[in-house]
Design an enzyme around this catalytic site. Structure first.
Site, short mmCIF file in Angstrom:
data_model
loop_
_atom_site.label_atom_id
_atom_site.label_comp_id
_atom_site.label_asym_id
_atom_site.label_seq_id
_atom_site.Cartn_x
_atom_site.Cartn_y
_atom_site.Cartn_z
CG ASN A 26 -0.19 -0.26 2.54
OD1 ASN A 26 0.21 -1.41 2.75
ND2 ASN A 26 -0.39 0.50 3.58
N GLY A 51 -13.80 -2.74 -0.24
CA GLY A 51 -14.68 -2.08 -1.09
C GLY A 51 -14.06 -0.57 -1.70
CG HIS A 52 -12.20 2.27 1.54
ND1 HIS A 52 -11.35 3.20 1.56
CD2 HIS A 52 -12.12 1.17 2.55
CE1 HIS A 52 -10.42 2.73 2.84
NE2 HIS A 52 -10.81 1.62 3.30
CB THR A 63 -28.74 -8.33 9.35
OG1 THR A 63 -29.45 -8.66 10.44
CG2 THR A 63 -29.55 -7.92 8.36
CB CYS A 96 -2.59 3.80 9.54
SG CYS A 96 -3.38 2.86 8.43
C1 LIG Z 1 -6.81 -0.15 3.19
C2 LIG Z 1 -5.76 -1.30 3.50
C3 LIG Z 1 -6.48 -2.31 4.32
C4 LIG Z 1 -7.68 -1.93 5.34
O1 LIG Z 1 -8.73 -2.16 4.64
P1 LIG Z 1 -10.02 -1.39 5.43
O2 LIG Z 1 -11.40 -1.72 4.47
O3 LIG Z 1 -9.93 0.06 5.40
O4 LIG Z 1 -10.06 -2.06 6.94
C5 LIG Z 1 -5.86 -3.63 4.48
N1 LIG Z 1 -4.50 -3.84 3.79
C6 LIG Z 1 -4.35 -3.02 2.90
C7 LIG Z 1 -3.07 -3.45 1.86
C8 LIG Z 1 -4.86 -1.80 2.68
O5 LIG Z 1 -4.22 -0.92 1.84
#
Ligand SMILES: *Cc1c(COP(=O)(O)O)cnc(C)c1O
Length: 395
Positions: A150, A199-200, A236, A323
């Site tokens: 990431n 998803g995001h 749910t 983070c």
């Molecule tokens: C963003 C991310 C996550 C966490 O995902 P969330 O849906 O925000 O909990 C985990 N691993 C990687 C490599 C990410 O980039």
């Protein structure tokens, strides 16, 4: 404002938004109910599951919807650890540059008696298959290596790592949160037993993700309660979010190649332009790299000041991961690839999407060198470097 922090999160696409609104308006029944309102919701849920599975080369029954990437990572690790422990296998292999959803779960498992080996990440940002082979033990229960990092965007040799694990009879999980919707994934061809996505990170909503678990691999819930998700995740279902995520992933996968071609051309222009700044270095090899990822270290400056000044210049970027910004610790990813502390502090991550343009790249290439120059001019460290009282780390 130019948004260049798509690795932190992405805006919801019109297709995902439409699917979410449709689900909220028309599919508000409980998918577990037997009357028509419930059955309509259940059909939409099955449909979303089949579509997410289709994007990964998986079967619908192999997809568990979760609250996001973090939950999927936690469940994969905890589940594999629990089944390993039943067979007396309490060793887990992962890597030094995983997301904290993996690293902190491993810390918790260590406190519960598991032994963890973190594979080194080389200066090119890649894990070596031979390091995995050397780390495997008869009591290894699980290997978890992220698909693409990431922070620095380097893409790992997942198919090769999967093959090694399959041959050794060890479960293989990959955190594919940064890869899904951006590069091609085929869980069967790549011998992946478990895979996390969120998803995001591909223009779907926040708070929803999925864990793929290959058929036949035992899986234990993290959340107990009702019989949803075939007793693998109680609660749910968040149908609007799930439908939005499925629409976003399907759209991303349908345009994977054209988006990757467009975004990687912008990326390469940025990499070439920023490489011209003196005492700057790209973090990780240029290839194989996520189409949208650019990550540089600039000697003699602080990432935080760089971000604030870029914000004023109309550019939203990141230093380290979302983070870690806000804490003073340098990124564990940059330390893992061998950047010393003082250089790791001066990092910049630009993560692009198909919404970025050539004009965005031009603006970034005008502003970043200007801000780096300005910050160096007021940096005592840079002054010492220039006077030769301290030696450059990045030549
Ligand atoms: C963003 C991310 C996550 C966490 O995902 P969330 O849906 O925000 O909990 C985990 N691993 C990687 C490599 C990410 O980039």
């Amino acid at each position: 404002m130019i948004y260049a922090d798509n690795a932190a999160t992405t805006p919801v696409s019109p297709a995902a938004r439409a699917a979410m609104i449709d689900a909220m308006d028309k599919l508000w029944g409980n998918p577990s109910s037997l009357y028509t309102f419930g059955q309509l919701a259940e059909e939409a849920l099955s449909d979303a599951r089949a579509r997410v599975a289709g994007c990964l080369g998986a079967e619908a029954g192999e997809i568990i919807f979760t609250s996001g990437g973090s939950e999927a990572d936690n469940q994969a690790l905890r589940s594999a650890a629990a089944f390993g422990a039943k067979k007396g296998k309490k060793h887990i292999i992962s890597t030094a540059f995983e997301h904290h959803a993996i690293l902190h779960t491993l810390d918790a498992l260590k406190a519960e008696g598991f032994e963890v080996t973190l594979l080194p990440v080389h200066s090119d940002g890649l894990v070596r298959p031979e390091d995995l082979v050397a780390a495997l033990r008869p009591d290894t229960a699980l290997v978890s290596v992220m698909f693409a990092n990431n922070e620095i965007g380097t893409i790992q040799p997942i198919a090769r790592l999967g093959e090694i694990c399959r041959q050794a009879g060890v479960l293989f999980h990959t955190d594919a949160v940064q890869a899904a919707g951006h590069i091609a994934i085929d869980v069967k061809a790549m011998n992946i037993d478990m895979l996390s996505l969120s998803g995001h990170k591909f223009h779907g909503p926040k708070g929803v993700g999925a864990l793929y678990v290959r058929r036949g691999v035992p899986v234990q819930p993290l959340i107990y309660g009702g019989a949803q998700e075939r007793r693998r995740r109680a609660g749910t279902e968040n149908l609007p979010a799930i439908a939005g995520m499925a629409a976003a992933l399907e759209e991303a996968c349908a345009h994977l190649e054209e988006n990757a071609a467009k975004v990687s051309a912008l990326r390469d222009r940025l990499i070439a332009g920023l490489s011209a700044i003196p005492h700057a270095a790209l973090n990780g090899a240029a290839e194989p790299r996520l189409p949208g990822n650019v990550n540089f270290c600039f000697e003699g400056i602080e990432g935080e000041s760089l971000l604030l000044m870029l914000d004023e210049a109309g550019i939203a970027a990141s230093s380290g991961s979302a983070c870690t910004s806000g804490s003073l610790d340098p990124s564990h990813v940059l330390l893992a690839i061998g950047r010393p502390h003082e250089v790791a502090h001066g990092s910049l991550r630009l993560s692009l999407s198909e919404a970025n343009t050539d004009a965005d790249v031009e603006h970034i290439l005008k502003e970043v060198p200007r801000v780096v120059d300005y910050l160096r001019a007021c940096s005592p460290v840079w002054d010492e470097l220039e006077k030769g009282e301290r030696s450059y780390v990045i030549l």
